[in-house]
Design a protein around this motif. Structure first.
Motif, short mmCIF file in Angstrom:
data_model
loop_
_atom_site.label_atom_id
_atom_site.label_comp_id
_atom_site.label_asym_id
_atom_site.label_seq_id
_atom_site.Cartn_x
_atom_site.Cartn_y
_atom_site.Cartn_z
N LEU A 1 -0.80 5.83 -20.81
CA LEU A 1 -1.35 6.84 -19.91
C LEU A 1 -0.80 8.21 -20.27
CD1 LEU A 1 -0.76 4.89 -16.56
CD2 LEU A 1 -2.93 5.09 -17.78
N PRO A 2 -1.50 9.28 -19.93
CA PRO A 2 -0.96 10.63 -20.12
C PRO A 2 0.03 10.97 -19.02
CG PRO A 2 -3.14 10.75 -19.14
CD PRO A 2 -2.89 9.29 -19.43
N ALA A 3 0.80 12.03 -19.22
CA ALA A 3 1.72 12.48 -18.19
C ALA A 3 0.99 13.40 -17.20
CB ALA A 3 2.89 13.22 -18.83
N GLY A 4 1.55 13.53 -16.00
CA GLY A 4 0.95 14.38 -14.99
C GLY A 4 0.13 13.57 -13.99
N GLU A 5 -0.70 14.25 -13.23
CA GLU A 5 -1.54 13.56 -12.24
C GLU A 5 -2.78 13.01 -12.95
OE1 GLU A 5 -2.71 14.12 -7.62
OE2 GLU A 5 -3.15 15.83 -8.92
N ILE A 6 -2.81 11.69 -13.10
CA ILE A 6 -3.88 11.03 -13.83
C ILE A 6 -5.11 10.86 -12.94
CG2 ILE A 6 -4.44 9.03 -15.26
CD1 ILE A 6 -1.32 8.52 -15.29
N SER A 7 -4.87 10.44 -11.72
CA SER A 7 -5.89 10.35 -10.67
C SER A 7 -5.26 10.95 -9.42
CB SER A 7 -6.29 8.89 -10.40
OG SER A 7 -6.87 8.30 -11.55
N VAL B 1 0.86 -1.19 0.00
CA VAL B 1 0.00 0.00 0.00
C VAL B 1 0.89 1.24 0.00
CG1 VAL B 1 -1.76 1.29 1.28
CG2 VAL B 1 -1.84 -1.21 1.22
N ALA B 2 0.51 2.23 -0.79
CA ALA B 2 1.27 3.48 -0.85
C ALA B 2 0.31 4.66 -0.98
CB ALA B 2 2.23 3.47 -2.04
N ASP B 3 0.72 5.78 -0.39
CA ASP B 3 -0.11 6.99 -0.50
C ASP B 3 -0.17 7.48 -1.95
OD1 ASP B 3 -0.53 6.96 2.22
OD2 ASP B 3 1.10 8.35 2.66
N ARG B 4 0.98 7.35 -2.65
CA ARG B 4 1.03 7.82 -4.03
C ARG B 4 1.75 6.80 -4.90
NH1 ARG B 4 2.75 14.05 -2.80
NH2 ARG B 4 4.78 13.07 -2.52
N VAL B 5 1.37 6.76 -6.17
CA VAL B 5 1.94 5.81 -7.13
C VAL B 5 2.53 6.60 -8.29
CG1 VAL B 5 1.45 3.91 -8.72
CG2 VAL B 5 0.28 4.03 -6.51
N HIS B 6 3.69 6.14 -8.78
CA HIS B 6 4.39 6.81 -9.87
C HIS B 6 4.79 5.77 -10.91
CE1 HIS B 6 5.00 10.24 -7.03
NE2 HIS B 6 5.05 9.24 -6.16
N CYS B 7 4.56 6.07 -12.19
CA CYS B 7 4.96 5.14 -13.26
C CYS B 7 5.17 5.94 -14.54
CB CYS B 7 3.92 4.05 -13.46
SG CYS B 7 2.32 4.66 -14.04
N THR B 8 5.80 5.33 -15.53
CA THR B 8 5.96 6.01 -16.81
C THR B 8 4.67 5.92 -17.60
OG1 THR B 8 6.75 4.02 -17.96
CG2 THR B 8 8.41 5.39 -16.88
N THR B 9 4.55 6.78 -18.60
CA THR B 9 3.34 6.76 -19.43
C THR B 9 3.28 5.50 -20.29
OG1 THR B 9 4.52 8.03 -21.13
CG2 THR B 9 3.20 9.28 -19.55
N SER B 10 4.42 4.84 -20.48
CA SER B 10 4.44 3.62 -21.30
C SER B 10 4.35 2.36 -20.45
CB SER B 10 5.72 3.58 -22.16
OG SER B 10 6.87 3.70 -21.35
N THR B 11 3.76 2.48 -19.27
CA THR B 11 3.56 1.32 -18.41
C THR B 11 2.55 0.36 -19.04
OG1 THR B 11 2.83 0.62 -16.20
CG2 THR B 11 1.71 2.50 -17.17
N ASN B 12 2.45 -0.84 -18.49
CA ASN B 12 1.45 -1.79 -19.00
C ASN B 12 0.13 -1.66 -18.25
OD1 ASN B 12 2.36 -2.88 -16.54
ND2 ASN B 12 1.96 -4.98 -17.22
N LEU B 13 -0.02 -0.60 -17.44
CA LEU B 13 -1.27 -0.39 -16.71
C LEU B 13 -2.25 0.42 -17.57
CD1 LEU B 13 0.17 0.53 -13.19
CD2 LEU B 13 -0.93 -1.62 -13.86
N THR B 14 -3.48 -0.04 -17.61
CA THR B 14 -4.55 0.65 -18.33
C THR B 14 -5.54 1.21 -17.32
OG1 THR B 14 -4.34 -0.81 -20.24
CG2 THR B 14 -6.41 0.39 -20.01
N ARG B 15 -5.99 2.43 -17.56
CA ARG B 15 -6.93 3.09 -16.65
C ARG B 15 -8.33 2.53 -16.84
NH1 ARG B 15 -10.13 7.94 -16.08
NH2 ARG B 15 -9.64 9.08 -14.16
N ILE B 16 -8.85 1.87 -15.81
CA ILE B 16 -10.22 1.35 -15.85
C ILE B 16 -11.18 2.43 -15.35
CG2 ILE B 16 -11.76 -0.48 -15.08
CD1 ILE B 16 -9.40 -1.42 -16.82
N SER B 17 -10.80 3.08 -14.27
CA SER B 17 -11.56 4.20 -13.72
C SER B 17 -10.58 5.05 -12.93
CB SER B 17 -12.69 3.70 -12.81
OG SER B 17 -12.16 3.11 -11.63
N GLU B 18 -11.09 6.11 -12.32
CA GLU B 18 -10.22 6.98 -11.54
C GLU B 18 -9.62 6.26 -10.35
OE1 GLU B 18 -11.66 10.43 -9.08
OE2 GLU B 18 -10.76 11.56 -10.74
N ARG B 19 -10.25 5.17 -9.93
CA ARG B 19 -9.80 4.44 -8.74
C ARG B 19 -9.22 3.07 -9.06
NH1 ARG B 19 -12.04 6.57 -4.10
NH2 ARG B 19 -11.78 4.57 -3.02
#
Length: 392
Positions: free
Chosen positions: A339-345, A213-231
């Motif tokens: 993902l886009p750069a900046g604060e996504i959620s 668990v972390a308060d904040r998460v950081h990754c590159t825009t070319s990660t393999n994570l896809t945004r399902i929702s804001e959460r």
């Protein structure tokens, strides 16, 4: 600060140089940081590999291009000195034409290609939005970076490129060492999902015991994570690329030009050649040859092909005096912006990368106020100087 095991202030996904820099910035602010990677070795595409007699080299050919403030920032962050390359990088067309890497014509062609790609995918993504979303975002980010940082090169004399004085292996070792000294924790974890929980984000792997668990998460825009929702973010399968590189050694008496970096345009066998500086060998120069595909190694005359390409790059005069030391295979993931750069959620931050470290850092420095790493009171330079004092 929460001292519970598996609970951190910040989770940084990936160990590429970009994310190592992010982790270092956060740790220097006194935050509890965990650096996560699916692999045992750090560096991502910049990892160090061993070839032949345990010769440590980078697993691929690297180049840090000219972007505002990047060399200065990397020197402060890593402690490595960056010096002008004695031979500036070149591109070679399959016809044999040599062109400077930052030649105005090449810059114009790159800009036109990015504009054409962005225009094309801006149109067809409305027909099949899910299929072409990543390609559209990819071209959009690259075009924005090109306009912001490289178009000035069309109107003024190009600055000379620089590289780490003692090579990229030394640069990576220094950067990883700085992270360790700053207290960054390392975790091997193949992240399958990231979900918003109370009080922060839960990063889940295959086994619940691996979750953190972390308060904040950081990754590159070319990660393999896809945004399902804001959460919620979920890992998606990514296309793997098999790569191979060959280490060659050339007698200094046989060297024509000690090229630092050569990019081959539309060559069927190799993509790049980079010089591997070694202060311990006064008789030879070493060059890493990155192959188009590992299948080149299976060709009966592959060593002859490698020698001819090294000569085509005007590195050596006599192909018979070029020694092929050994090869290494590795698997990479195709870079596409998810993902886009900046604060996504809230509390979830993306950092532009796309395989170009200099472009990513330049974007980060220009828009640092949008990133969580710069929302604390200390400035980046102050953090680096504080770290140096603490290390001393």
């Amino acid at each position: 600060m929460n001292e519970r095991a598996n609970t951190y202030d910040d989770a940084v996904i990936g160990s590429s140089p970009m994310m190592l820099l992010v982790a270092l910035e956060l740790a220097n602010k006194g935050r509890r940081v965990c650096l996560i990677d699916r692999s045992e070795s750090l560096g991502g595409a910049w990892e160090t590999v061993s070839i032949a007699d345990a010769v440590a080299v980078e697993g691929a050919c690297h180049l840090i291009e000219v972007f505002p403030g990047v060399y200065e920032y990397l020197e402060k962050a890593s402690g490595a000195s960056f010096v002008e390359l004695d031979e500036q990088p070149i591109r070679i067309h399959r016809s044999g034409i040599h062109v400077g890497y930052h030649n105005r014509l090449m810059l114009m062609m790159s800009g036109f290609r990015l504009l054409a790609g962005y225009t094309l995918f801006s149109g067809i993504r409305f027909i099949q939005p899910l299929r072409y979303r990543d390609a559209h975002l990819n071209y959009k980010n690259k075009l924005k970076s090109f306009i912001a940082h490289q178009t000035p090169g069309l109107f003024r004399k190009a600055r000379k490129m620089k590289g780490p004085e003692h090579g990229f292996v030394d640069f990576m070792n220094r950067l990883v060492g700085r992270c360790m000294d700053a207290g960054v924790a390392l975790r091997k974890l193949d992240v399958e999902s990231v979900t918003r929980s109370q009080p922060g984000w839960t990063l889940a792997g295959r086994h619940p015991a691996d979750n953190l668990v972390a308060d904040r998460v950081h990754c590159t825009t070319s990660t393999n994570l896809t945004r399902i929702s804001e959460r919620e973010y979920s890992a998606t399968p990514r296309e793997s690329i098999n790569r191979a590189a060959v280490l060659t050694r050339v007698l200094r008496t046989n060297v024509n030009q000690s090229q630092t970096y050569v990019s081959f345009w539309k060559d069927q066998h190799i993509t790049r050649i980079a010089r591997i500086d070694s202060a311990s060998d006064s008789k030879h120069l070493q060059f890493l040859v990155e192959l188009r595909t590992p299948s080149v190694l299976q060709l009966q005359n592959f060593e002859s092909i490698i020698r001819k390409k090294v000569c085509k790059a005007k590195i050596a005069r006599d192909p018979n005096l070029i020694e092929v030391i050994g090869s290494v295979n590795c698997v990479a993931t195709r870079n596409t912006d998810q993902l886009p750069a900046g604060e996504i959620s809230p509390g979830f931050h993306g950092y532009y990368s796309m395989g170009n470290l200099a472009a990513g850092i330049a974007s980060w420095l220009k828009h640092r106020e949008t990133h969580a790493t710069y929302q604390e009171s200390a400035a980046p330079d102050d953090c680096v100087e504080h770290h140096r004092s603490a290390a001393a």
